[in-house]
Each structure stands twice: as C-alpha cells, then as structure tokens.
Design a protein around this motif. Structure first.
Motif, PDB file in Angstrom:
ATOM      1  N   THR A  55       0.831  -1.208   0.000  1.00 38.00           N
ATOM      2  CA  THR A  55       0.000   0.000   0.000  1.00 38.00           C
ATOM      3  C   THR A  55       0.862   1.254   0.000  1.00 38.00           C
ATOM      4  O   THR A  55       1.861   1.339   0.720  1.00 38.00           O
ATOM      5  N   GLU A  56       0.468   2.233  -0.804  1.00 42.35           N
ATOM      6  CA  GLU A  56       1.088   3.555  -0.726  1.00 42.35           C
ATOM      7  C   GLU A  56       0.227   4.429   0.177  1.00 42.35           C
ATOM      8  O   GLU A  56      -0.968   4.612  -0.086  1.00 42.35           O
ATOM      9  N   ILE A  57       0.822   4.951   1.225  1.00 41.65           N
ATOM     10  CA  ILE A  57       0.088   5.705   2.240  1.00 41.65           C
ATOM     11  C   ILE A  57       0.510   7.164   2.192  1.00 41.65           C
ATOM     12  O   ILE A  57       1.711   7.477   2.226  1.00 41.65           O
ATOM     13  N   SER A  58      -0.478   8.063   2.105  1.00 45.97           N
ATOM     14  CA  SER A  58      -0.203   9.501   2.146  1.00 45.97           C
ATOM     15  C   SER A  58      -0.258   9.997   3.585  1.00 45.97           C
ATOM     16  O   SER A  58      -1.139   9.602   4.360  1.00 45.97           O
ATOM     17  N   PHE A  59       0.690  10.877   3.910  1.00 46.19           N
ATOM     18  CA  PHE A  59       0.759  11.476   5.246  1.00 46.19           C
ATOM     19  C   PHE A  59       0.803  12.995   5.112  1.00 46.19           C
ATOM     20  O   PHE A  59       1.197  13.538   4.077  1.00 46.19           O
ATOM     21  N   GLN A  60       0.415  13.665   6.184  1.00 45.00           N
ATOM     22  CA  GLN A  60       0.452  15.129   6.210  1.00 45.00           C
ATOM     23  C   GLN A  60       0.922  15.597   7.580  1.00 45.00           C
ATOM     24  O   GLN A  60       0.531  15.044   8.609  1.00 45.00           O
ATOM     25  N   LEU A  61       1.760  16.610   7.562  1.00 40.63           N
ATOM     26  CA  LEU A  61       2.230  17.173   8.832  1.00 40.63           C
ATOM     27  C   LEU A  61       1.561  18.513   9.074  1.00 40.63           C
ATOM     28  O   LEU A  61       1.118  19.196   8.148  1.00 40.63           O
ATOM     29  N   THR A  62       1.505  18.888  10.333  1.00 42.07           N
ATOM     30  CA  THR A  62       1.047  20.205  10.739  1.00 42.07           C
ATOM     31  C   THR A  62       1.991  20.717  11.814  1.00 42.07           C
ATOM     32  O   THR A  62       2.174  20.062  12.845  1.00 42.07           O
ATOM     33  N   LEU A  63       2.586  21.862  11.578  1.00 46.35           N
ATOM     34  CA  LEU A  63       3.488  22.490  12.538  1.00 46.35           C
ATOM     35  C   LEU A  63       2.730  23.616  13.238  1.00 46.35           C
ATOM     36  O   LEU A  63       2.149  24.480  12.577  1.00 46.35           O
ATOM     37  N   ARG A  64       2.744  23.606  14.561  1.00 44.05           N
ATOM     38  CA  ARG A  64       1.995  24.593  15.335  1.00 44.05           C
ATOM     39  C   ARG A  64       2.851  25.164  16.453  1.00 44.05           C
ATOM     40  O   ARG A  64       3.848  24.564  16.856  1.00 44.05           O
ATOM     41  N   ASP A  65       2.432  26.313  16.976  1.00 46.80           N
ATOM     42  CA  ASP A  65       3.073  26.848  18.171  1.00 46.80           C
ATOM     43  C   ASP A  65       2.438  26.223  19.403  1.00 46.80           C
ATOM     44  O   ASP A  65       1.567  25.343  19.309  1.00 46.80           O
ATOM     45  N   GLY A  66       2.860  26.644  20.591  1.00 52.33           N
ATOM     46  CA  GLY A  66       2.394  26.026  21.823  1.00 52.33           C
ATOM     47  C   GLY A  66       0.920  26.216  22.086  1.00 52.33           C
ATOM     48  O   GLY A  66       0.312  25.448  22.840  1.00 52.33           O
ATOM     49  N   ALA A  67       0.298  27.222  21.456  1.00 50.95           N
ATOM     50  CA  ALA A  67      -1.134  27.460  21.633  1.00 50.95           C
ATOM     51  C   ALA A  67      -1.962  26.812  20.541  1.00 50.95           C
ATOM     52  O   ALA A  67      -3.188  26.960  20.520  1.00 50.95           O
ATOM     53  N   GLY A  68      -1.309  26.104  19.623  1.00 47.77           N
ATOM     54  CA  GLY A  68      -2.033  25.424  18.559  1.00 47.77           C
ATOM     55  C   GLY A  68      -2.168  26.208  17.277  1.00 47.77           C
ATOM     56  O   GLY A  68      -2.814  25.744  16.328  1.00 47.77           O
ATOM     57  N   ASN A  69      -1.576  27.398  17.193  1.00 44.82           N
ATOM     58  CA  ASN A  69      -1.652  28.181  15.962  1.00 44.82           C
ATOM     59  C   ASN A  69      -0.784  27.554  14.873  1.00 44.82           C
ATOM     60  O   ASN A  69       0.359  27.171  15.127  1.00 44.82           O
ATOM     61  N   ARG A  70      -1.321  27.460  13.675  1.00 40.90           N
ATOM     62  CA  ARG A  70      -0.565  26.921  12.554  1.00 40.90           C
ATOM     63  C   ARG A  70       0.630  27.806  12.218  1.00 40.90           C
ATOM     64  O   ARG A  70       0.540  29.035  12.237  1.00 40.90           O
ATOM     65  N   LEU A  71       1.743  27.162  11.867  1.00 39.31           N
ATOM     66  CA  LEU A  71       2.925  27.900  11.433  1.00 39.31           C
ATOM     67  C   LEU A  71       3.003  27.987   9.907  1.00 39.31           C
ATOM     68  O   LEU A  71       3.906  28.598   9.363  1.00 39.31           O
ATOM     69  N   HIS A  72       2.068  27.342   9.233  1.00 42.49           N
ATOM     70  CA  HIS A  72       2.014  27.353   7.762  1.00 42.49           C
ATOM     71  C   HIS A  72       0.588  27.034   7.350  1.00 42.49           C
ATOM     72  O   HIS A  72      -0.204  26.480   8.129  1.00 42.49           O
ATOM     73  N   ASP A  73       0.227  27.378   6.117  1.00 42.85           N
ATOM     74  CA  ASP A  73      -1.099  27.068   5.613  1.00 42.85           C
ATOM     75  C   ASP A  73      -1.229  25.574   5.337  1.00 42.85           C
ATOM     76  O   ASP A  73      -0.259  24.905   4.965  1.00 42.85           O
ATOM     77  N   LYS A  74      -2.429  25.052   5.489  1.00 39.66           N
ATOM     78  CA  LYS A  74      -2.668  23.639   5.240  1.00 39.66           C
ATOM     79  C   LYS A  74      -2.399  23.313   3.774  1.00 39.66           C
ATOM     80  O   LYS A  74      -2.831  24.028   2.879  1.00 39.66           O
ATOM     81  N   GLY A  75      -1.660  22.224   3.559  1.00 39.45           N
ATOM     82  CA  GLY A  75      -1.332  21.797   2.211  1.00 39.45           C
ATOM     83  C   GLY A  75      -0.141  22.495   1.592  1.00 39.45           C
ATOM     84  O   GLY A  75       0.203  22.220   0.437  1.00 39.45           O
ATOM     85  N   TYR A  76       0.514  23.371   2.368  1.00 37.57           N
ATOM     86  CA  TYR A  76       1.542  24.242   1.776  1.00 37.57           C
ATOM     87  C   TYR A  76       2.719  24.403   2.729  1.00 37.57           C
ATOM     88  O   TYR A  76       2.538  24.563   3.941  1.00 37.57           O
ATOM     89  N   LEU A  77       3.903  24.352   2.176  1.00 34.61           N
ATOM     90  CA  LEU A  77       5.114  24.790   2.852  1.00 34.61           C
ATOM     91  C   LEU A  77       5.788  25.821   1.962  1.00 34.61           C
ATOM     92  O   LEU A  77       5.852  25.635   0.741  1.00 34.61           O
ATOM     93  N   PRO A  78       6.299  26.897   2.533  1.00 35.94           N
ATOM     94  CA  PRO A  78       6.827  27.982   1.704  1.00 35.94           C
ATOM     95  C   PRO A  78       8.083  27.580   0.943  1.00 35.94           C
ATOM     96  O   PRO A  78       8.751  26.601   1.283  1.00 35.94           O
ATOM     97  N   PRO A  79       8.441  28.334  -0.097  1.00 33.17           N
ATOM     98  CA  PRO A  79       9.674  28.062  -0.849  1.00 33.17           C
ATOM     99  C   PRO A  79      10.898  28.111   0.060  1.00 33.17           C
ATOM    100  O   PRO A  79      10.914  28.830   1.071  1.00 33.17           O
ATOM    101  N   TYR A  80      11.900  27.373  -0.330  1.00 29.95           N
ATOM    102  CA  TYR A  80      13.119  27.309   0.474  1.00 29.95           C
ATOM    103  C   TYR A  80      13.700  28.697   0.687  1.00 29.95           C
ATOM    104  O   TYR A  80      14.138  29.038   1.795  1.00 29.95           O
ATOM    105  N   ASN A  81      13.725  29.523  -0.360  1.00 31.19           N
ATOM    106  CA  ASN A  81      14.329  30.853  -0.246  1.00 31.19           C
ATOM    107  C   ASN A  81      13.568  31.773   0.694  1.00 31.19           C
ATOM    108  O   ASN A  81      14.109  32.784   1.137  1.00 31.19           O
ATOM    109  N   GLU A  82      12.325  31.444   1.032  1.00 30.94           N
ATOM    110  CA  GLU A  82      11.575  32.262   1.981  1.00 30.94           C
ATOM    111  C   GLU A  82      11.822  31.842   3.428  1.00 30.94           C
ATOM    112  O   GLU A  82      11.397  32.524   4.351  1.00 30.94           O
TER     113      GLU A  82
END
Length: 631
Positions: free
Chosen positions: A322-349
C-alpha cells in the motif's frame, strides 16, 4: 575565583528567598572577580606549555567607572523591584528557553515576546578569522577576541575531509587549550539603555571539560573547541595549494538542567540589552541587544502533528504494498498553525533565518555542521521517516547515494529493504531532497518553488506484519526560543497485533536526565526505535547511523562518566557487541594495529574508518569479545 565565593553565591541563587540584598552584593562582586591570561605570542605557542594556567584577579580599584556605576545601581535598588523574574512561590508562568548568540565579539540582536519569563537554555559563541595560508590556529590566537583566553596545551585531536571526488574541504579539530578545560561561569544581566541593571542577574556554571556534575553544572552539553577549515584541497590530505583557510573558536552550551531552568528572567519594559559576562574575560562583556515585541502573532512552544490521509482497512491495518499519504502540521504552543494547510513555503523564503512563525528548513548550506564538533543543533532539518516492523528494527548499514537525493522523479528515498537490511525504511526531507539539494547543486530556481506538507510512503509487497513507526522531526526558532521537536505515530501493517522493538542498549537515562533527557536533547524524541530510519549512512555523511554517532560522541566527550572499554555501560547483551566492522570499531577507536592497516587500509575517516566498505561485517573469527567490556 575563590571556590567559597562561588559556593556561597550558588547557594543563594538556588536557595530561593534568602537575603536579596546579600545576593545582589555577591553577584556584583562576582562580575569583577575573574580575569584571564594574556595570549601567548603566536610564534611561541608550541614552546609554552605550563602545567597550570593561573587566573588573574581584577581589583575593585581598577574596574571601569561604568562597571562601578552598574554595581552601585544594583546595590542601591529596591531588591523587590529587581526580582520580577525570580521564581517566587505562586509564579506559575512557564519559563521560555532562551538562546543567546555571539559572533566575533558582537551579540546577535534578540527579539522576544514582551512580558515573557525566560531561562537561559543555550549559549553559542563563535569567533573566527580568515587566512590565505595554513597556519593552524595562529591567526585566531593573535587576532581574535578569544586571543587572551589562554591557549597553552592546544592540540589537534581529529581531522575529517569531505567533498569527494574533489575539491575537498578539510576540517581539523583542536582541543585541550587551557581555556577549554578551565571551569568557568557566565552572568546574564538585563540592563537599560544606560547600562543600568533592570533585574537580578543570572549566574550560570559552565562546569569543566573533564567532569559532568548534574548537581553543579548548569548545562547538559558543554563543548569548547577550535576548528581550522581549509577549502579547495586537491586531496583529503593535501591542502598545499589552498588559499582559503578559516580559523575559529566555538563555545556551545545547551540544554539547561532543571535547577538552572529555575533561574529566570522577566524583562522590564525598559530592558534594552542582555549583558553576558564570561568569567574568563570579565572586562569585556558581550552586549546582546533586546527588542521586546508587544503584539506577536504567535506564541512560544512547538508542536508537530502527523496523520495518515490514506484510510486503513476495516480492521485498522494496511496491506503490504500500500502507498500511504501522510500530512504534517506544525503549530506553536497554543495550537496556531505555522504554515497554511497543504503548503510549505519556498526554500528561499525560509532559509537561512526562518520565517516570522519560526519555521525552519535545512541550513547547513550556509552554516556547516559537523557531528559533535560543530553546531549540529543549527542544521535544523525538517524530515520524516517510516521504519518497521518494530520487532525487526536495527541499525541500517546500506548507504544512500547522493544521486537518490537529486533524482527529480523521486521525492521519498528508500533507505532499507527487508531483503538487504532485515527491516523496511523510507525517508523524505521537507522540502523534498530533490528540491533542497537540487536547488543547491543543479537548478537554483528550485529554491523558489512552493512546497507541500504531504508525502507518500509505499510499503513493500513483502512487508512483514507488525507495528511501523512514522516520525517527523524539525526545529522551531521563534523570538529567542530555539526548540527541537518530533512526533512518532504508529500504523499497523498486516496485523492488528502491536509489536515492539527489541533494544540491545540502554538505559540512556543513567546519564540523560534532569534536563538532558532524550525527549529534550537532540530531536526531542525518547523513542529510540524511531531513530534508525533517518539515521542511515549517506554517501556524503557516512556517520549517520546511531551506533556510529553514539560511539563517536561518547568516546570524544570527557564528560562521559563510564570507562570507554566497558561496553556493558550501554550494551545489554554480549551478542550486541559482536557485529564488527570498521564503522563499529573506528567510530570509537582512533587507531588500530599495523597488521590491520596492512590488511584493511589506513584510517581515512574519523567517524567510520574508511569509505563504503566500513559497514561490511568483519570475519566472525575475530573480535568475538571486547577486553574489559563487562559482557
């Protein structure tokens, strides 16, 4: 500095309420107590090696007017007005782990959230000079702000080259200088724009090179060393034609012990600087500018979430293949997202300094890291892996080629197969390796493309049934807080029955405790079974496996308490020390007999002894036991 003075001050600092004014007086004296030897003449460095290096004391009569004024302000102030960060009973605000950095004598500006309470968790000091000739560390000693610390006894202890097939970069590592071995301490003073104290200073004991005392030292990790880097070398050992040399001294203190975490600072609104005094150069404190951010969008802390997007079968398991898809979510200590869902910014940013939210990517392209010796905590790789089944987890010895990282068609690298390694493992860097390394070596435009927070791991068709571990690890650097983080989840493959790893080493808690736990240091993950997948040997970083790194770090650390030959300190069974290879032996030993050189070749790597052959099993007729192992 007199031992009794130090003891009295620590007792007062640790003891809590005591007599605040007596504490302030003691600290004021300590700010002026210790001096350092003048630097030896660089040309005579090799001939001067006294058995001991004395510390000069600085008298009150010779201290500067600015220092005297600061001391008077400290002693005349109302003690209660200065103790905002003191851990009084009822102060329930969790303290934030603060990271301080100094480069070439200049404190790096620090932005913090207004009103937060801090403890000092990390001190990084680096000084460096460049040269066009190979002169060891002579220019550093003669010209840098570390020149006056006392360099007697310094010597090269290790060397490593990278860059095959060339040109090569060679690094030489130096230790045993007087300043590296001497006990020392730091004082952190919050001050206003005029240099006047705005709070109680914090006293931090850096300990010594040769003893780790959890009750006295304030940091679990203490690494002082010198490094010379030569670029453009023709061979791993021949840098005679090179004209690019960097000489540097590095001081790393990390992972404050629990008792040190109780020494806290709450910055007043008029605090503009943290003055960092080091007992080995007290007349020249470092000034770290502080900006307090009032309306910060995010909070402190770091959470990593990971979930499987591909649903399992009705019995909660995944089928082999089986090929399994995974997704990560990075948050601060209060649960605020550090990035938009489905997106990580370009390396240069993101690289090299991170985003407003504290998001970090791999940054060794800008700040080279070296296991144990140089700033590995600043590498900040965001990475994920799968490994299993748990009952078969073991070190991976198959080498991942650089080409696997550059292939534009491959986002996730298979690093272990059941047939070859006895376990299955796959990993991926985020952004994917073909973006990270492809942007560095092939197409710079790859660093401008948006990235994703999802990936796929494909189970092999012959995946053995059991529990498989999926891990994400990363680092967040946000408003003065520099935190590792990781999360491991389990999935069931082929069976709902949970299986467990079989550890042949431990318990690490014998040393890793009271602030140095595996759940705090390194990647902040105490699940050792989850390490082997990411830590496979890479063609450009052969020292990846955990057994190599563990051997190397503990054999080089003078603060490891057990005899090195006593394998039973960590190994649980005699069978666990019987798999022999260059990598197993020479990750700890620095030499082997001439007969071995004739048969197996000279030592070419300080980590694994040689190249790819270093992971091959030696004959079973040799090395079936280790003298003094206790097993």
């Amino acid at each position: 500095m007199a031992a009794s003075a130090f003891t009295r001050t620590r007792s007062c600092t640790m003891g809590g309420l005591g007599a605040p004014r007596a504490l302030l007086a003691s600290l004021a004296g300590l700010m002026l107590a210790c001096g350092g030897q003048d630097a030896p003449d660089a040309a005579s460095l090799d001939t001067q090696a006294p058995d001991t290096v004395s510390l000069e004391t600085s008298s009150l009569e010779t201290r500067s007017l600015d220092t005297r004024s600061a001391e008077k302000t400290l002693l005349d102030a109302d003690p209660q007005s200065l103790l905002g960060g003191w851990p009084w009973p009822g102060n329930k605000t969790p303290a934030v782990a603060l990271a301080l950095e100094v480069k070439n004598g200049v404190g790096q500006p620090l932005r913090v959230r207004e009103g937060s309470t801090f403890f000092i968790n990390q001190i990084d000091i680096r000084t460096f000079v460049t040269s066009t000739k190979d002169e060891g560390l002579r220019n550093l000693i003669a010209q840098s702000d570390f020149g006056g610390l006392g360099w007697w006894g310094v010597r090269q202890v290790d060397q490593e080259s990278i860059g095959a097939p060339g040109p090569y970069t060679r690094r030489r590592f130096f230790r045993n200088a007087a300043w590296m071995d001497l006990p020392s301490h730091f004082i952190v003073e919050p001050v206003d724009s005029r240099g006047r104290l705005t709070g109680v200073p914090i006293l931090l004991n850096a300990g010594t090179e040769h003893q780790r005392r959890a009750g006295m030292d304030d940091f679990f990790i203490r690494r002082f060393r010198g490094i010379q880097t030569a670029s453009g070398c023709a061979t791993p050992d021949d840098c005679s034609a090179s004209t690019q040399f960097e000489e540097e001294a590095i001081l790393e203190l990390r992972n404050a012990y629990e008792h040190a975490q109780r020494q806290t600072l709450t910055l007043r609104s008029d605090t503009r600087t943290l003055r960092l005094r080091w007992s080995l150069r007290p007349a020249a404190p470092y000034e770290i500018p502080v900006e307090q951010v009032r309306d910060a969008r995010y909070t402190y802390g770091f959470r990593i979430g990971v979930e499987a997007l591909t649903p399992p079968r009705p019995d909660g398991t995944y089928a082999p293949g089986t090929e399994i898809s995974f997704q990560l979510t990075l948050r601060d200590g209060a649960g605020n997202r550090l990035h938009d869902k489905g997106y990580l910014p370009p390396y240069n940013e993101v690289a090299p300094d991170g985003t407003e939210s504290g998001l970090q990517y791999y940054r060794a392209f800008f700040d080279a890291t070296t296991t144990y010796y140089r700033r590995k905590h600043r590498e900040r790789m965001l990475m994920t892996q799968i490994i299993g089944p748990a009952q078969n987890i073991q070190p991976i010895r198959s080498i991942v080629a650089l080409e696997a990282f550059l292939d534009p068609e491959v986002d996730e690298q298979v690093v272990a197969t059941p047939e070859r390694d006895g376990v299955f493992s796959q990993f991926a860097t985020l952004p994917f390796a073909n973006v990270l390394f492809g942007g560095a070596f092939i197409d710079p435009n790859l660093w401008n493309q948006p990235n994703t927070d999802t990936w796929q791991f494909k189970l092999p068709d012959n995946a053995a049934p059991g529990t498989y571990l999926v891990t994400v690890k990363g680092r967040r650097v946000y408003l003065g807080e520099d935190l590792p983080g990781s999360t491991t989840i389990e999935i069931q493959v082929g069976t709902p029955q949970r299986t467990q790893p079989k550890h042949t080493t431990g318990p690490c808690t014998s040393c890793h405790s009271k602030g140095g736990e595996l759940g705090v240091v390194l990647h902040a993950n105490d699940n050792r079974a989850a390490c082997a997948g990411c830590h496979a040997p890479l063609a450009f970083e052969l020292e990846g496996p955990i057994f190599v790194r563990t051997h190397f770090i503990h054999s080089r650390s003078n603060r490891f308490d057990a005899p090195l030959q006593q394998c039973s300190s960590c190994h649980l069974t005699k069978e666990s020390i019987q798999r022999t290879s260059k990598a197993a032996c020479l990750s700890c030993h620095k030499s082997y007999p001439d007969s071995h050189v004739a048969q197996f070749g000279p030592i070419e790597s300080m980590y694994v002894g040689g190249g790819a052959e270093s992971f091959q099993q030696c004959t079973g007729a040799c090395h079936t036991r280790h003298p003094g192992s206790g097993l």
